[in-house]
Design an enzyme around this catalytic site. Structure first.
Site, PDB file in Angstrom:
ATOM      1  N   GLU A 119     -45.890 -18.764  29.525  1.00 33.53           N
ATOM      2  CA  GLU A 119     -46.460 -19.218  30.788  1.00 33.53           C
ATOM      3  C   GLU A 119     -45.785 -18.325  31.757  1.00 33.53           C
ATOM      4  O   GLU A 119     -46.459 -18.104  32.765  1.00 33.53           O
ATOM      5  CB  GLU A 119     -45.793 -20.669  31.170  1.00 33.53           C
ATOM      6  CG  GLU A 119     -46.836 -21.692  30.519  1.00 33.53           C
ATOM      7  CD  GLU A 119     -46.181 -21.916  29.013  1.00 33.53           C
ATOM      8  OE1 GLU A 119     -45.422 -21.197  28.681  1.00 33.53           O
ATOM      9  OE2 GLU A 119     -46.887 -23.201  28.394  1.00 33.53           O
TER      10      GLU A 119
ATOM     11  N   PHE B 277     -43.568 -37.926  28.128  1.00 34.04           N
ATOM     12  CA  PHE B 277     -43.443 -36.731  27.254  1.00 34.04           C
ATOM     13  C   PHE B 277     -43.929 -35.423  28.041  1.00 34.04           C
ATOM     14  O   PHE B 277     -45.059 -35.582  28.921  1.00 34.04           O
ATOM     15  CB  PHE B 277     -44.473 -36.823  26.252  1.00 34.04           C
ATOM     16  CG  PHE B 277     -44.576 -35.679  25.448  1.00 34.04           C
ATOM     17  CD1 PHE B 277     -43.528 -35.238  24.408  1.00 34.04           C
ATOM     18  CD2 PHE B 277     -45.913 -34.919  25.184  1.00 34.04           C
ATOM     19  CE1 PHE B 277     -43.617 -33.888  24.130  1.00 34.04           C
ATOM     20  CE2 PHE B 277     -45.891 -33.917  24.558  1.00 34.04           C
ATOM     21  CZ  PHE B 277     -44.824 -33.256  23.876  1.00 34.04           C
ATOM     22  N   GLN B 278     -43.224 -34.445  28.250  1.00 33.93           N
ATOM     23  CA  GLN B 278     -43.578 -33.333  29.077  1.00 33.93           C
ATOM     24  C   GLN B 278     -43.704 -33.610  30.519  1.00 33.93           C
ATOM     25  O   GLN B 278     -44.340 -33.226  31.394  1.00 33.93           O
ATOM     26  CB  GLN B 278     -44.787 -32.544  28.623  1.00 33.93           C
ATOM     27  CG  GLN B 278     -44.668 -31.959  27.193  1.00 33.93           C
ATOM     28  CD  GLN B 278     -45.703 -30.883  26.546  1.00 33.93           C
ATOM     29  OE1 GLN B 278     -46.680 -31.188  27.290  1.00 33.93           O
ATOM     30  NE2 GLN B 278     -45.087 -30.015  25.826  1.00 33.93           N
TER      31      GLN B 278
ATOM     32  N   LYS C 156     -52.893 -35.514  35.109  1.00 39.19           N
ATOM     33  CA  LYS C 156     -54.085 -35.604  34.092  1.00 39.19           C
ATOM     34  C   LYS C 156     -55.260 -36.712  34.615  1.00 39.19           C
ATOM     35  O   LYS C 156     -56.153 -36.403  34.253  1.00 39.19           O
ATOM     36  CB  LYS C 156     -53.538 -35.682  32.804  1.00 39.19           C
ATOM     37  CG  LYS C 156     -54.376 -35.620  31.876  1.00 39.19           C
ATOM     38  CD  LYS C 156     -53.991 -35.806  30.255  1.00 39.19           C
ATOM     39  CE  LYS C 156     -54.942 -35.237  29.382  1.00 39.19           C
ATOM     40  NZ  LYS C 156     -54.348 -35.413  27.881  1.00 39.19           N
TER      41      LYS C 156
ATOM     42  N   MET D  45     -28.270  -0.565  33.748  1.00 40.27           N
ATOM     43  CA  MET D  45     -27.883  -0.920  35.010  1.00 40.27           C
ATOM     44  C   MET D  45     -26.471  -1.664  34.958  1.00 40.27           C
ATOM     45  O   MET D  45     -25.555  -1.146  35.806  1.00 40.27           O
ATOM     46  CB  MET D  45     -28.970  -1.383  35.765  1.00 40.27           C
ATOM     47  CG  MET D  45     -28.524  -1.525  37.419  1.00 40.27           C
ATOM     48  SD  MET D  45     -28.278   0.151  38.051  1.00 40.27           S
ATOM     49  CE  MET D  45     -29.833   0.221  38.703  1.00 40.27           C
TER      50      MET D  45
END
Lengths: 565, 158
Positions: A50, A112-113, A162, A473
């Site tokens: 993502e 969930f999630q 949803k 760096m």
């Protein structure tokens, strides 16, 4: 028209003229992905992470000057995307990022999630929405696009539960937005502009300080005209690279921590700073109290909060750069370019005293050579992305940029892993140009899974890995400021980059000489498939000049002088 | 007004919508600004709410706060008060055994009175400038207040 929330998302994207969406499906966003499956108006590019979806949307937005769109699911899908949101926020990149959320009935139950997505994105977006009713979706999406691209651009996050994407409601996108509390100020105050022009005319050693806002405002043409008409030398910030053509006689160079000696000296000796769309970032100014110490400051920016945030502006002008520069052009005849003849000569002398250069004094290739060489071979024909680190600074220093939106890099946030997915977005937006990503052996591993995206969607990005087997760096800082204690920066243990690319169906090269590099680059361009060109470069090369963090701009560490280049 | 950590009062008119208060408070916390007190209520017959924020900082910090608040999408207006009428309210619970007429007299000097009497306690209310509320609370210490609640300030520019 009565349609589902998911269909509304599709319809709105089409109405906004979106032709490419980057994303990754998951449970809470499935209704929208089902609607994506059923449409053929825009393409969806499945990234493999993502974070990469958002970076790709950033690359797409930067090159196309359109709003980039990314789509992700709830919970981890969203949290993975946060780095991209923060990156876009820091660099003022217009994005609309749509995330799924657990159904309304489950919000707040640790479902969930589930994660409080708008709570997280609040501090790293220009604005965000949690949609609680599908009937609000058309307005919210329209606002989201408008807010993302107007004023000082930035990412807007829309979180949709949803059940809202499943809900049927009335869809009408043909609505007039009424944002009473959001009215970006685009026209500069004419009296203030007039006073500013007069002040410039009275100054002796003026400098244009060109920032990324010029690119966002699509004002490079106007700025070029203003610079040439007034004969006033200009420095560019990292974000403004490409505003002036690299060989423009009035372009002093990039300023800041790794700016050129001449640019930093000009900034230190100027009596008039004309800041256009720049924000006096700490990497630009060095020690604030010593920055342009004796200068009057004109600061043009669309974001009032950027003006006088760090350096007090004597002439604050809030407005869109393009408008303001046009207004300045109309009055610029009072400025006599002849007056700055001596000042321009002083700057030429600065440049001759310590030119931006490097020495080819090692057995291994110098990273700067590779960048210059790509510039010679491809120049204007390539769009250039970078990751973050030494290679990024060398690219900004040595690539011959000739147009705005040619250089795509993570400036404000400094996100390692940005370059490759961004270059994929760049290639998707501008397939006719070669998409080069200069990267390092550290950065490339942070999103190397995107080889799969590039192979699947036939987006032949060429990644040039400047491999010094170091987190370069940080190693440089350790060498200079931590008594050479190279803590956890030695990357001697590495994957086989050639095989890594090949494992995904890309093509890999390992080169150690100039001839090999030329051959590899030409072959990669011809093969038209995603490529890793691993270039073994000098391990201990430092980015110079360097203004140590917090030091004054004129106190630079400089390249030790040697005989030949 | 130029001293570095002077007290400042800022009023913010915002769209009365979900999460707008978090946007404001996040802005303060995220940038290291301090909120001394915060009062919010809807503005009658409008879609807006008014926040009164008491904070502290230099002129420059306050200018940044004002600009950053302005930058938030649902913010309509920001007032950085200079010449204002400012009031705060306090409720104080005293044991009923204390000298109630003394308490009431003091309250009156601060635009207040005893507003509730229970079996064991009385509740007094005062409303005045924040500084004067400080003084009041000092003055009534001897009456053994059991509980004190302050409202945070509200302000109107003159």
């Amino acid at each position: 028209m009565q349609i589902s929330g998911a269909q509304m998302v599709i319809e709105a994207l089409i109405a906004e003229g979106v032709d490419t969406v980057f994303g990754y499906p998951g449970g809470a966003i499935m209704n929208v992905y089902d609607a994506i499956y059923k449409q053929d108006k825009f393409r969806h590019i499945l990234t493999r992470h993502e974070q990469a979806a958002v970076h790709a949307a950033e690359g797409y937005a930067k090159v196309s000057a359109k709003v980039g769109v990314a789509m992700i699911t709830s919970g981890p899908g969203f949290t993975n995307a946060v780095t991209g949101l923060a990156d876009a926020y820091m660099d003022s990149i217009p994005l609309v990022v749509i995330s799924g959320q657990v159904p309304m009935s489950l919000i707040g139950t640790d479902a969930f999630q589930e994660i409080d997505a708008v709570g997280i994105s609040r501090s790293c977006t220009k604005h965000n929405y949690l949609v609680t009713d599908a009937a609000d979706l058309p307005r919210i999406l329209k606002e989201a696009f408008y807010i993302a691209r107007s004023g000082r651009p930035g990412p807007v996050h829309v979180d949709i539960p949803k059940d809202v994407t499943a809900q049927i409601a009335e869809y009408n996108y043909d609505i007039k937005l009424d944002l009473e509390t959001y009215k970006p100020h685009t026209k500069g105050n004419p009296r203030q502009i007039k006073k500013a022009i007069q002040a410039i005319a009275n100054s002796k050693r003026p400098v244009f300080y060109l920032g990324g806002g010029i690119i966002n405002s699509n004002a490079a043409d106007e700025v070029r005209e203003l610079v040439h008409k007034t004969g006033i030398p200009a420095v560019e910030t990292f974000m403004a690279r490409g505003t002036l053509v690299h060989d423009d006689a009035l372009l002093i160079g990039m300023l800041g921590m790794h700016g050129s000696y001449a640019a930093n000296m000009a900034m230190s000796e100027t009596d008039m700073v004309i800041a256009l769309g720049a924000r006096f970032d700490d990497r630009v100014t060095g020690k604030l109290s010593e920055f342009a110490k004796n200068a009057t400051v004109i600061h043009v920016d669309i974001d009032p909060a950027s003006i006088s945030k760090l350096v007090n502006a004597n002439f604050p002008i809030v407005g869109d750069i393009k408008n303001v520069v046009n207004d300045m052009l109309a009055q610029s005849s009072v400025i006599d370019a002849q007056n700055y003849e001596q000042w321009r000569e002083t700057i030429i002398n600065f440049n001759e005293l310590h030119p931006l250069t490097y020495y080819e004094d090692s057995e291994r290739l110098k990273p700067q050579w590779v960048i210059e060489r790509v510039g010679e071979l491809l120049g204007d024909d390539a769009n250039i992305s970078t990751d973050v680190g030494q290679h990024q600074m060398w690219t900004a220093q040595f690539y011959p940029f000739s147009r705005p939106r040619q250089f795509i890099s993570s400036g404000g946030l400094g996100t390692m892993g940005f370059g490759f997915p961004a270059a994929i977005g760049v290639k998707a937006a501008a397939p006719e140009k070669t998409s080069i990503n200069f990267t390092g052996d550290g950065s490339i591993l942070m999103n190397c899974q995107e080889l799969m995206t590039a192979v699947e969607k036939k987006l032949p990005v060429i990644n040039i890995i400047l491999n010094n087997n170091f987190l370069g760096m940080v190693r440089q800082w350790q060498t200079l400021f931590y008594d050479k204690r190279h803590s956890e920066t030695d990357l001697s243990v590495q994957p086989n980059f050639v095989k890594l690319a090949e494992a995904f169906g890309g093509i890999g090269y390992r080169v150690t000489t100039k001839e090999e590099f030329d051959a590899a680059l030409q072959d990669a361009i011809k093969k038209d498939v995603v490529a890793f060109i691993e270039v073994k470069v000098e391990r201990f090369e430092n980015v110079m000049p360097m203004v140590p963090s917090g030091g004054s701009l004129f106190n630079m560490m400089l390249l030790e002088k040697k005989e030949s280049k | 007004m130029n001293d570095n950590n002077a007290r400042r009062v800022v009023s913010v008119i915002v769209v009365n919508e979900a999460s707008v208060l978090s946007r404001i408070t996040d802005l303060f916390s995220g940038r290291g600004y301090n909120i001394t007190s915060l009062t919010v209520a809807p503005i009658p017959e409008s879609k807006y709410s008014r926040l009164t924020i008491v904070t502290s900082g230099s002129v420059r910090v306050i200018e940044q706060i004002t600009k950053q608040l302005h930058k938030l999408i649902p913010v309509l207006r920001v007032y950085e008060h200079e010449d204002m009428v400012e009031k705060e309210m306090a409720l104080i619970k005293f044991p009923i055994s204390e000298n109630l007429s003394d308490i009431n007299t003091i309250c009156e000097a601060y635009n207040g009175k005893i507003v509730n009497v229970g079996e064991n306690v009385v509740i007094a209310m005062v409303s005045d400038e924040p500084k004067r509320i400080d003084n009041f609370l000092c003055a009534v210490k001897r009456y053994n207040p059991k509980e004190i609640v302050r409202s945070g300030a509200v302000a109107l520019e003159r």
